[in-house]
Each structure stands twice: as structure tokens, then as C-alpha cells.
Design an enzyme around this catalytic site. Sequence first.
Site, short mmCIF file in Angstrom:
data_model
loop_
_atom_site.label_atom_id
_atom_site.label_comp_id
_atom_site.label_asym_id
_atom_site.label_seq_id
_atom_site.Cartn_x
_atom_site.Cartn_y
_atom_site.Cartn_z
N GLY A 25 2.55 3.77 1.56
CA GLY A 25 3.10 3.97 2.90
C GLY A 25 3.53 5.40 3.17
O GLY A 25 3.64 5.80 4.33
N ARG A 26 3.80 6.16 2.11
CA ARG A 26 4.15 7.57 2.30
C ARG A 26 3.62 8.46 1.18
O ARG A 26 4.03 9.60 1.04
CB ARG A 26 5.67 7.72 2.40
CG ARG A 26 6.45 7.24 1.20
CD ARG A 26 7.92 7.60 1.36
NE ARG A 26 8.73 7.07 0.28
CZ ARG A 26 10.01 7.41 0.07
NH1 ARG A 26 10.58 8.29 0.87
NH2 ARG A 26 10.71 6.87 -0.91
N ASP A 76 4.31 -4.30 -7.23
CA ASP A 76 3.64 -3.11 -6.71
C ASP A 76 4.19 -1.83 -7.34
O ASP A 76 3.65 -0.74 -7.11
CB ASP A 76 3.76 -3.03 -5.19
CG ASP A 76 5.20 -3.06 -4.71
OD1 ASP A 76 5.84 -4.10 -4.92
OD2 ASP A 76 5.68 -2.06 -4.13
N ASN A 77 5.26 -1.95 -8.15
CA ASN A 77 5.81 -0.80 -8.86
C ASN A 77 5.54 -0.87 -10.36
O ASN A 77 6.21 -0.20 -11.14
CB ASN A 77 7.32 -0.72 -8.62
CG ASN A 77 7.67 -0.42 -7.18
OD1 ASN A 77 6.88 0.15 -6.45
ND2 ASN A 77 8.85 -0.83 -6.75
N ARG A 131 -1.68 -0.18 -9.76
CA ARG A 131 -0.55 -1.07 -10.02
C ARG A 131 -1.03 -2.51 -10.14
O ARG A 131 -2.16 -2.82 -9.77
CB ARG A 131 0.44 -0.99 -8.85
CG ARG A 131 0.90 0.44 -8.55
CD ARG A 131 0.64 0.77 -7.06
NE ARG A 131 0.92 2.18 -6.78
CZ ARG A 131 2.15 2.68 -6.65
NH1 ARG A 131 3.18 1.88 -6.74
NH2 ARG A 131 2.34 3.96 -6.44
N ASP A 183 8.41 6.01 8.45
CA ASP A 183 7.95 7.30 8.97
C ASP A 183 7.05 8.06 7.99
O ASP A 183 6.52 9.13 8.32
CB ASP A 183 9.13 8.19 9.38
CG ASP A 183 10.11 8.43 8.23
OD1 ASP A 183 9.75 8.21 7.07
OD2 ASP A 183 11.26 8.85 8.52
N GLY A 184 6.88 7.54 6.76
CA GLY A 184 6.00 8.18 5.80
C GLY A 184 6.56 9.43 5.17
O GLY A 184 5.84 10.17 4.49
N GLY A 194 0.80 -1.22 0.00
CA GLY A 194 0.00 0.00 0.00
C GLY A 194 0.84 1.27 0.00
O GLY A 194 2.06 1.25 0.07
N LYS A 203 4.01 12.64 -2.36
CA LYS A 203 4.91 11.60 -1.88
C LYS A 203 5.78 12.17 -0.76
O LYS A 203 6.47 13.16 -0.94
CB LYS A 203 5.80 11.09 -3.02
CG LYS A 203 6.70 9.94 -2.62
CD LYS A 203 7.47 9.42 -3.82
CE LYS A 203 8.38 8.25 -3.45
NZ LYS A 203 9.10 7.72 -4.62
#
Length: 554
Positions: free
Chosen positions: A200-201, A390-391, A298, A233-234, A198, A221
Amino acid sequence: MLAHFHHLPSSSPRLCRAALLALPLSCPIRRHAPPARGWGPLQRLCARRAGLACQLGRGSAGFAESPAQERDRTMESTNAEGGGDSGNRKDRRRLKLEELDWDHSFVRELPGDPRSDIIPREVFRACYTKVSPSAEVEKPELVAWSDSVAELLDLDPAEFERPDFPLLFSGASPLVGGVSYAQCYGGHQFGVWAGQLGDGRAITLGELLNSHGERWELQLKGAGKTPYSRFADGLAVLRSSIREFLCSEAMHGLGIPTTRALCLVTTGKHVVRDMFYDGNPKEEPGAIVCRVAQSFLRFGSYQIHASRGNEHHETARILADYTIRHHFPHLEKMSKSEDLSFEVDQENSSVVDLTSNKYAAWAVEVAERTASLVASWQGVGFTHGVLNTDNMSVLGLTIDYGPFGFLDAFDPNYTPNTTDLPGRRYCFANQPDVCLWNIAQFTTTLSSSKLISEDEANYAMERYGIKFMDDYKFIMTRKLGLPKYNKDLIGKLLSNMAVDKVDYTNFFRLLSNIKSDPTIPENELLVPLKAVLLDIGKERKEAWSSWVKSYIQE
């Protein structure tokens, strides 16, 4: 492996195989029947619909049309059918941020997470979680922006000068009309299923429609934690954000499909990162880049739901329907009269009819777009570095600029990713095969969700191999300025370049200085290339002279 790399021979023991010859992967690739040559079925369909059947196969100087030209023509025909006019962008009305036409189809039409907290957790039967940017900022500053991306959005470039622009695009202040969320997806990382991943940042600010009905998603992003952040930490640092901003815009300039970047903002805070992964973390300036794409969906967006069992397959189907409806609408308009039936197994007389299953037609188009994208990467020496599922964009875009790199000295085994160094799974030479493996995972997802058959999945992968080689041949033929493809000439060139570690970009610039004059004396043949053929001995000079003679003759 892709058997189509037959023209790239083994040569020196310094290479595993020359040039783009794909190396074995750690994970098996689905076997498929030998492909038939020719245009992709969906390309033919688009050509007939646009009335361009006679033109689409040719470009300037009699070359086959490039992937970028195909997309431009398809976009032009789509705009014509929809009343749009991409040629009149200069006449568009320039909008303030408050006037943008938001249309949040993703959150409106797809199932969402009932929770909106950012506690790390598994999110089930949902395609997204509504979250707001939460990165701390202190006097954020706008440091880079793209007028051409603003033009895509109908955004007045004067808006970049607003005092509150850095606050809005650092996420510190909400955009009027926006609806922010983080997407849920999974993926294979280095060939191993990693489960839920997912955003994440990355936090999407929302979707907007421009004056030509084109849908664009804006995403920050480095904007803070989400339920998908796990232990991270995002946040993002200025160093990596500059790389993403510059490279995504550069790739667009090269004519390669990519996400774009609207702007880059520094947060005024510091983020701790271990830049060299050597156990010495240091503070770096924090930053947030606003990425723009028609969608950030994706392969992993569908994988996560299919992986969770039969009771989650409906979510995968709903997401597939959404994707086709908004991003592949031509597939819903196909009819039996289009004649898109193909024999895939002569022994059992198996036939794939793309007009009878929109999901199969979609899988084929995703495969072909991906193949075209990878061929473009190989042409310019781009190495993505992290080709996890996922990319991988379902729209065939270059997405998620992490440890990417461009070839300098031509080394098929080059990888810019330090974590990939032991196995070099994602090295330059492996990219075509890795992306085929990723397509296999994507089609397996559709098969397990009962959306396509095994024959349809295999046909999509066949089309990947055919499309990749067609586009790669076109790109390399054009790169050498040849009238037609010559596999022996190109194969020997790439072998020579790999042996002598020749600069992949500068070589082709200098090659344009060679004149097609067979009377050039032997001792002058390599003069135009002397800046890149450094420190080579007599034997290597003879090999290069022989190649240049063949090149001049061709």
C-alpha cells in the site's frame, strides 16, 4: 500450542505462564503428530552437498551450530558451487547507479496486472501492478545510509554524495534500468482473513544481481499510493522510517535474518499522523526508506491466490515455482538417492518423501527458517508486534518494522502494539505459537492449491516445533555460557526474571561478571547483579541466591 515449552513452569499469579510459555490464541492451530528429534532434513541435505556433514553439527566450544552459522555455511557452499567468493567482497568493482546489473525476474516471469493506475481495486490473477513512485517531494535530503548494504549491491559508496541521489531514492527521478511495481498479496490480520492487502505504500524499484550472482530487491517505503493503498495516503514519516532503518541494520548486526536498509531520505513535505492514536493528529516530516532484501515475498503472496478459488490456484503454483527456482534452487536438484523419507503416522504407515515433491520440501524449509528466526527473536527480547501472515517472509527474514519493541523489564506479556493491548495476541510470549499458526495458514494455502498433501503439511509443522526448540535451547545455553542445556536452570531463571521484572539485556551482561567459584560467601553472591535486582525483599533475594548457587555449580 507448542507443547515444547514444558521447561517453563507456572509461578507467580503476576504472569499467565512464566517466560516464553505460549498463551492460548484466539484461532485454532492444526494438530500434528509428536515430532522426531534431530537435524532438519534439508540441513542434512545441504551438509552432505557441501561436504560438511562432520563439521556442521558443531560450533566453537563444542556447542551445536547457531542458526546464523548454518546460513553462513550454506551460503558459502552455494557460492562455492556457483563460482562465487563471499570472502573477496573487498575486491569487487564499485559501480555507479547507472552501471548496476538489473534483472527483473519478478515482472518478467510472473503474471502482472494489465492496468497501471493507482485506483484502489481488487487485482486478480496478478502478482504485481506496475506503478511509479508518486510521493511529493521538495528539496529531499539524504539523512542516513549504510555502506555495508551498498557493498552488498556492488554500489560505490561515493554515489551517496551525488547531488541527485536524494531525488533518485525519493522516487522523484527514475533509476536508470529500474522497473517499479507494487506486489499483490493478502493475509490474516489478528487471526482474521483480511482479503487483498498488497504493497500500500511500498514500491519496488527493481531487482539487481551483484558480482556473485546474489539477487537483491530494492524497495521504497513511503513512496506514494498504489492500487493496494485502500484509504491510506501511501506515505511514511521520519519517525517510523528512522526506526525501520536503525532496527533492520541493528538486527543484522545481531546476526538475525532481516531485510536491510540502504538509505533514508526526507521528502521535505509534511505528513499528518496520529502518533498516539488519541484523536490528535499532527504534521510530521515525511520520509522514504530504501529497503533491501533478496525478496519481499510473504505468506500472503500465495494466500491471496489460493483464497480466490480453484481457477486462481494456477497463479499460486506459478508463484511457488518462481520462488523455488530463484530462492530455493537446491530443492530442484534433489534426487531419490538423498533418502529424505519420513514416517508421519505410525498407525497408518504414512510416509512423507521430500524428494518426490519439491513443494513439500519447500514448505518444510520455510517452516524451519521461520522457527529459527523466532528463536533468535526470543533470544534478544525482540517483539515484532504485528505478526500477521502478510508480514511473514518466506525467506525467514524479519520484515515490516512497524510497532516493534525490545524487552526492557522482562515481561512475557509485553506488546509494543497499542492495537494489540486488549488480547495481546502478538505479545513476546506468544510469538512462537503465533508463527506456528501462520505456518499452518501457509501450508493450508499449499494444500488447497493441490501442491502438498495433508501429511506433508503436518510434517512441515512438526519440523517447525523441533527446529524452534533446538535453536532456542542453543541460544539460551550460549546466552548463559553453559556447557550444555539445562532446562530446570533456565526455566527457574526466566521465572525469577519475570517475577522481579529484571532487565532482559542488562541482566545477561552482568551475569558475565559471576565467577564459577563455589566458595563465594552467601552475602556476596548477588553483588555482580545488584544493578538489575532492585528493590527486592528477603524472600526474593533468597530465591536469586539459590539460583546463582545452581548456576555457579553448573
